[in-house]
Design an enzyme around this catalytic site. Sequence first.
Site, PDB file in Angstrom:
ATOM      1  N   ASP A 144       0.840  -1.196   0.000  1.00 42.23           N
ATOM      2  CA  ASP A 144       0.000   0.000   0.000  1.00 42.23           C
ATOM      3  C   ASP A 144       0.881   1.253   0.000  1.00 42.23           C
ATOM      4  O   ASP A 144       1.940   1.257  -0.632  1.00 42.23           O
ATOM      5  CB  ASP A 144      -0.914  -0.034   1.245  1.00 42.23           C
ATOM      6  CG  ASP A 144      -2.265   0.607   1.000  1.00 42.23           C
ATOM      7  OD1 ASP A 144      -2.298   1.838   0.868  1.00 42.23           O
ATOM      8  OD2 ASP A 144      -3.268  -0.113   0.948  1.00 42.23           O
ATOM      9  N   HIS A 177      -3.517   6.003   3.864  1.00 42.62           N
ATOM     10  CA  HIS A 177      -4.309   4.888   3.362  1.00 42.62           C
ATOM     11  C   HIS A 177      -3.800   3.552   3.906  1.00 42.62           C
ATOM     12  O   HIS A 177      -4.561   2.736   4.446  1.00 42.62           O
ATOM     13  CB  HIS A 177      -4.270   4.896   1.832  1.00 42.62           C
ATOM     14  CG  HIS A 177      -5.198   3.936   1.171  1.00 42.62           C
ATOM     15  ND1 HIS A 177      -4.846   2.634   0.879  1.00 42.62           N
ATOM     16  CD2 HIS A 177      -6.471   4.085   0.719  1.00 42.62           C
ATOM     17  CE1 HIS A 177      -5.852   2.024   0.280  1.00 42.62           C
ATOM     18  NE2 HIS A 177      -6.855   2.890   0.166  1.00 42.62           N
ATOM     19  N   SER A 345     -11.172  -0.613  -0.719  1.00 41.91           N
ATOM     20  CA  SER A 345      -9.884  -0.653  -0.019  1.00 41.91           C
ATOM     21  C   SER A 345     -10.072  -0.993   1.451  1.00 41.91           C
ATOM     22  O   SER A 345      -9.188  -1.569   2.084  1.00 41.91           O
ATOM     23  CB  SER A 345      -9.177   0.703  -0.122  1.00 41.91           C
ATOM     24  OG  SER A 345      -8.608   0.892  -1.389  1.00 41.91           O
TER      25      SER A 345
END
Length: 595
Positions: A144, A177, A345
Amino acid sequence: MKKLFIFCLFILGVGFALSTFTGLANQGDFDSIVLDFRENVPAAQIQQEIRAIAKQYKVNPHFNSEFSAADHVYIIKGDKQLLAALRKSPLAKDTEFIEPNYIYSALEVPNDPYYVKQWNLRNINVETAWQTTKGQGVTVAVIDTGVSRVPDLKDTEFVPGYDFVNNKVAADDDNGHGTHVAGTIAQSTNNGIGVAGIAYQAKIMPLKVLSASGGGTVSDIAEAIKFAADKGADVINMSLGGSGSSNLMEEAINYAHQKGTVVIAAAGNSNRNAAGYPARYPRVIGVAALDAAGGKAPYSNYGAGVDISAPGGSTAGGNTDGGILQNTINPATGESVFASFQGTSMASPHVAGVAALIKASGVKEPDKVLQLLKESARVVKEDPLNYYGAGQLDAAVAVQKAVSGQFGAIGDFFRWLRDNGYLDARFWFDGGAIALLPKIAMVVGSYLLALFLRKYFPVGWVAALSGGLIVGSSGLFFLQGLYIFDLPQWPFRLMGSSLPELGNVIQGSTALNPIFASVLIPFGLIALLLGHRQWKWFAIGSTLGVASCLTVSAFTSTELMWLGSGAIAQAFLIINALLCFGLAYLSSKTEDRFA
């Protein structure tokens, strides 16, 4: 003969499954047995039988409490063997029941103060799964934007990762994220801080392949996949994706799969009828997103490539409570924050976390992990567009099956069929991927209308007419639920739709479009093809098929875009069905009969 043999095997399998399935009601643990004597049995006789039991089995029957005497309820220490013996003894005739005194326990509820806001973890029944495992000994690679050691990841164990964007060992997050994703998988739990994670005793391997802006290259991602597999990652989570197939990435995924690593990826957030890459590769588990109500999240991709669904949240209208809450960083300042995100996600790490629990329970092979995830998922029967894949993620059932080893065998296959309704005839007629009965009624109805016109008017019974009846009434409806890897799903939906349903294909909706579900398309076909010797019969057949389709739809609670599913929609369908029949009648009235 061959078909008969296969049918007999099927019946035997069904019988075996039904006879051997014990169900949840018989799966508990116990070390004592309950004896509940009938109210009409004299007290002296009960005492005599109690003494006989004590002497024969060397046990000490006693009341459960001071309140049990009135109900004649006794407790004795014992196991399954004693339970079976007592049920077969003469004692059974004098008791209401003889049953295990099952041991229940409080479900683990973390002391993390914001856990009450994590509807998503309760949605997947993780508290029950925690009674068995928390993911100890398993490593999950988070490919990620990197992972930062925010306060609520302080107690989570990390293993060395790598930053493929900047070519350095420390894979810190500069976006937020990746840290959020890692939190869903293994946020430090029961630490009195923030929120909880699914497999919170698992290890995190941070691998940065996306920059601060959230973008990254296929080459970096492929290298990270191989790195994770070589360094012993049990599970890989990729909450990332895009368009375009890559041989380099697929090769890396296959390499990881051969190493025994489970690879999981987000389906994508474009509300598109196909998962993106890498979720779409054969050896990747593609995950679609659910909202807090358990329905498809409005942004989630669906269709081909979706294997399972999990909570992804929805923060539409600023509703942060509907998102997935985890500890991450503010990318502008780098400071720790608790933030609610939405997206596939966020759904993907839920499956990665449960995959870690499964691996910690002893199931190691990636294909078996996928099989178990699918077999344990809560099936959504009415899912014509494959919003949910195998169903909705259920951590409790997945872990229970992993521990018991009861998955994959022929008996469990039929058990799964039964538990999910597939052996119930009503499933096939009232629900499932395609409602079978209305479709059959549409086809039969179209042929009846054609027979009616053939009796009174010169209708030609040719192949074009039959083809038109099918196209107008139902299409090849069994193709609608067919999903083949990496093939676009729209051709199957197109071939599987009748003329009135073509608007559904275009708009990706289950509600009929009034423009298509009307006399307009049949009128156009008649006007275009009536002068052709053969194709006019296709136009007439299609018109009769549409008449049948609209008639059946009017009485099966079919929803119409803009008109709903009430009396107005029903009247619209019936009027247009009559118009279609009248159009076919006028078109065939003056034709010469020929075969």
